[in-house]
Each structure stands twice: as C-alpha cells, then as structure tokens.
Design a protein around this motif. Sequence first.
Motif, mmCIF file in Angstrom:
data_model
loop_
_atom_site.group_PDB
_atom_site.id
_atom_site.type_symbol
_atom_site.label_atom_id
_atom_site.label_comp_id
_atom_site.label_asym_id
_atom_site.label_seq_id
_atom_site.Cartn_x
_atom_site.Cartn_y
_atom_site.Cartn_z
ATOM 1 N N UNK A 362 15.845 -16.547 -2.941
ATOM 2 C CA UNK A 362 15.190 -16.131 -4.183
ATOM 3 C C UNK A 362 14.143 -15.036 -3.965
ATOM 4 N N UNK A 363 13.954 -14.589 -2.730
ATOM 5 C CA UNK A 363 12.884 -13.633 -2.438
ATOM 6 C C UNK A 363 13.400 -12.267 -1.986
ATOM 7 N N UNK A 364 14.409 -12.265 -1.141
ATOM 8 C CA UNK A 364 14.882 -11.004 -0.574
ATOM 9 C C UNK A 364 16.398 -10.946 -0.612
ATOM 10 N N UNK A 365 16.923 -9.726 -0.710
ATOM 11 C CA UNK A 365 18.356 -9.481 -0.621
ATOM 12 C C UNK A 365 18.590 -8.328 0.343
ATOM 13 N N UNK A 366 19.748 -8.339 1.007
ATOM 14 C CA UNK A 366 20.097 -7.299 1.967
ATOM 15 C C UNK A 366 21.465 -6.725 1.633
#
Length: 535
Positions: A362-366
């Motif tokens: 829920x915080x970071x995507x790559x």
Amino acid sequence: MTLLTKPIELGTLFDDLADRGHTTAVHLSRPLDIAPALGSALNIPGLAGLVRDVAGWLAAAGVRRGDRVAIAKRNHWDYVLLNCAAARIGAVPASLSANLAPDVLETLLKRLEPALLVTDSALLASSREAGTDLTGFATRTLLVDGAAEGTLSIDDVRGHTVPPAYRPPADDPLAIMHTSGTTGVPKLVVHSTRTIMRRLAGFEAHRWPVLGSRPGDTVASAISFAHGRALAQAASVLWLAPAKLLAVCAPDWAEAGPFLHRHRPTTLEALPATYVRWQRHAEEQGGPFERVRLYISTFDAMHPPTVRAFLHATRHRRPVWLQGWGQSETGPLTFRFLTRRAMATAHDRHPTTRDLGHPIPTRTRLRVMDPETLRPVPRGATGLVYCRTKALCLGYVGEQSRWQDKRAGEWWNTGDVGALTRTGGMRFVDREVDAIPEGSCVELEDVIDDRIPEVLECVILSVPERPSLPVVVTENGALDLGSWRRATADLPRLADPVVLTWDEVPRTGTGKVRRMALRDRLGEMRETHGTGRWT
C-alpha cells in the motif's frame, strides 16, 4: 498494533513526547557537542527543554521563519536536535556531513544560501587550511564548541527568548538533506512534513510485528545523523517509547565497543560500512550483540558474510536481519527479512542479499523500464527501476530540472538496474552508472567477500575495453594472490586486484565508496559502461 493518536511533527517532537509522558532514556556514546555539560544520559523532558533553548539560540543569531539553517559538524545525534530546533521556529534545516570535501561543502552552501551555518572548530579550521572559508557562504556562522574570527559562539546567543512553536503546512519544505555523492557532488533533497514525518516516520511508528520497538527494547543507532534517515528513525522509535535509545556517534570500536557492552542493545541499526568494521568483534565470544533480536541495514548493499556473522553473534533464538532498499529521495521502497537459514551456505548455491524483497504494501510500487525506450519490460527482464511513492521528495535545491528529468508522470527513476521476479520481488543488479558487461558487479563482490575471509570489502570498477578492475580492501593491505586466483577461477574474467587498506578508500559520510574518487586515486579513466545520466 499501536495507532498514532496525533501526527508526528519535527519542530515539537520532544515537547509532544514529553506531553505523552514518554520515559525513554537516551544514552549517547559521548556527550552532545552542543551541550556537553548535560552528559551522555538524557531524558525526554530534558531534551524538550534543550530543543527550546537551541531554538532561542537560532533566533538570537538572526534566523527567521522560512530561512535555511545549514548544519555541518562532526557526526553526532545533536543533528536531530538542531533540526528540531530550526523547524520549531519555522526555519528549514539542511544537514551536511562533515565528511564532505571543502569544495563540495562550498558548492552545497552556495546552493543553499543559508541565513546561518552551524559548524564546529575542527571543520572550520580544516576547510580554511584547504583554502575554503565556510563562513563566507552564510549570512552568519554559529560555532558550537568555542569562538573563532567571523563567527558567533553559543555564549553570544544563549538566553534569548524562545519564539512560539510553529507547525508548518504539511506540504511546505521542512528539512533538507543530501544524497551520498558516490559519483560526484551530492544532490540537496527537500522533504516536507507529509513526506518524511507522515509517510516515513509515521509508518514506522506503529508497533508492527518484529519491526516495531517494544517497551523493553534497547534500540541502538549507529548511522550518519546528518542523513534524513536520522530524523525518521529518531521520531518513530521515540514515539513507540522503548526503554532506551542508544546513539553511537562514531564507528571507532574504542568509543562504540565499551558503550555497546554497557547497554547491550536488543535492536541495532548501523551503516553497512560500520557493520563491516565491527564484524570481527561480532565473531568474538561474549560480545555486546548477544541480546539483539533485530538488525536493520539501509544506505548500501550488505554482503552475506557480514550478515551471517551478526546473526550468529546473538543468543536470540530467531534473530532477524531487516534489509531495506530505498533512496534519500523516496525513503524505503522494499524490505526483506534475512535469517540464519537464508544466509547458510551450501555446496550448490551462494546466498545472496541482492534479492531485496517486495515493495512495501500500500506504500510503494515498482516497474522496470527499458533504458533505451523507457517502456516497461517483462517480468524477469533487467532494466531501469522506477518507483511510485507518496513519500517522494519535493525536489533538489538549485537543481530542480535535474529532479524533474528523473520523473515520468507519477513514476521516479531510481537510477538502479534490476529485475522484478514473477512474484513481484526486486532483484538488484547494479547502479546504472556502475554496470558491467560481465553481469552484476555487486554479485561478484558478494561472491569474493564470501570466498576470501581476509577481504573486508571488494569494489568492482567497470573499465571500458578492458576487464573490470577489482579493488580489494584488507586489514593490512595485503592479499594472497593464490587464494585470489582459486576464489575467482570460475568467475568472469577480472583484472588483477588492487589491494588497499580501509582508510585508503575514499568514502561518503555514510561509509559508501566514492567510486569516481577511487577511480581518480587509481589513475583509471572516469568513463564507465553506464551513462550516469540517472545519478
């Protein structure tokens, strides 16, 4: 899981902790540079009072709301207190490592145009000896440990009326810190209350299983306190009110060793370079790491032998090593738990710390992009790693176009080369500027570190049209070439190693190898296989 009852603010952090009745004891490996008479054992109400006093000093030195306050001194936890004091009066603190070369400090101070420079006698004198007078790049200079021509002393500003506390809008600039600068002049990264205090410190300030500080914990930090990580770490740990917070202000074992033996931490966060320097002490019986349940590393790559040594240094039944990957601009992006079993060697495999885990839920995507077309590549394919996070910094001081060039809509180019696995995990290959045609220089460094016990560190430098050059760090600057050839026989072809001692390798304030400076020292060309466009 403990939920935050109010948001964490930088300027009033210690006032808010005192109001909450927190009783964490803060122990320092040496007294504060800005207030040595207070000793090395402090409590939260006392720290709140000190931050108020320092805010008065800054106001007496002419600092006003919106001004920048540059802080450049030897490493100590009082960087955190100075940041809090500046933010409390609405100024924007900018933390600069004293390890930066005088000409680099000059460049960064010119970009900052600070109303006040807070520094110490040693840095001021060494810079002047090198031909750079730091006082010329700030309206005023405050010396924390004495008096010198052209500066204010603490006695000159002591006793000023403390201005009312100011809480800035969440998206205004709050604090500035610099990147490592491994390839040149560091960037000056601007964070806001929302990005560093809400998104980063606020996320960590929950009592997460394994990660969250517990009431009985003794939490030790041995990092660069000029780094933005120091603000998020101090705020989140203190918000959870462990029994003790330990600040190790120098990696030298003569200072750190007795301090750690005395307090016996249960969690430890240290720079990768510090872990390496302490590794042989971790391998000793009866060492200070026997109670550690959680180790934390960020900032740089860790190699398996070091992780393994510390996991075996504790008597805890199931110790965990948390490896985080991220950047000053973004905060943590992925994390992975390493265990004794994960780091065990076997005849048919080599344990790796290059698998960096999954993006923070829920915080970071790559996503991974082709470096030529900047289009997404399939899972498993190598390319430039882009991230998406609401903790992304506001920009670079004096280089906003450089920051903007690294953005693609909501996505940010990390400058790292890697691949996403089928399950969405991140496998790190190299920094783009350090990439080598033989594969991954970091993976080769892992293998060499693991196979040759006397190697403290190995750095692979790419050299166009020639085999990559290994620079090997040992305790005495010597290496048995027979051992080297046996250990590297099945690896891609490398040049003969250059062998140096630890102190002969140029490093950043966080202990990273300054690879371009190392190339200059060795007389190697600055050209690499990478473009360096995304650094």
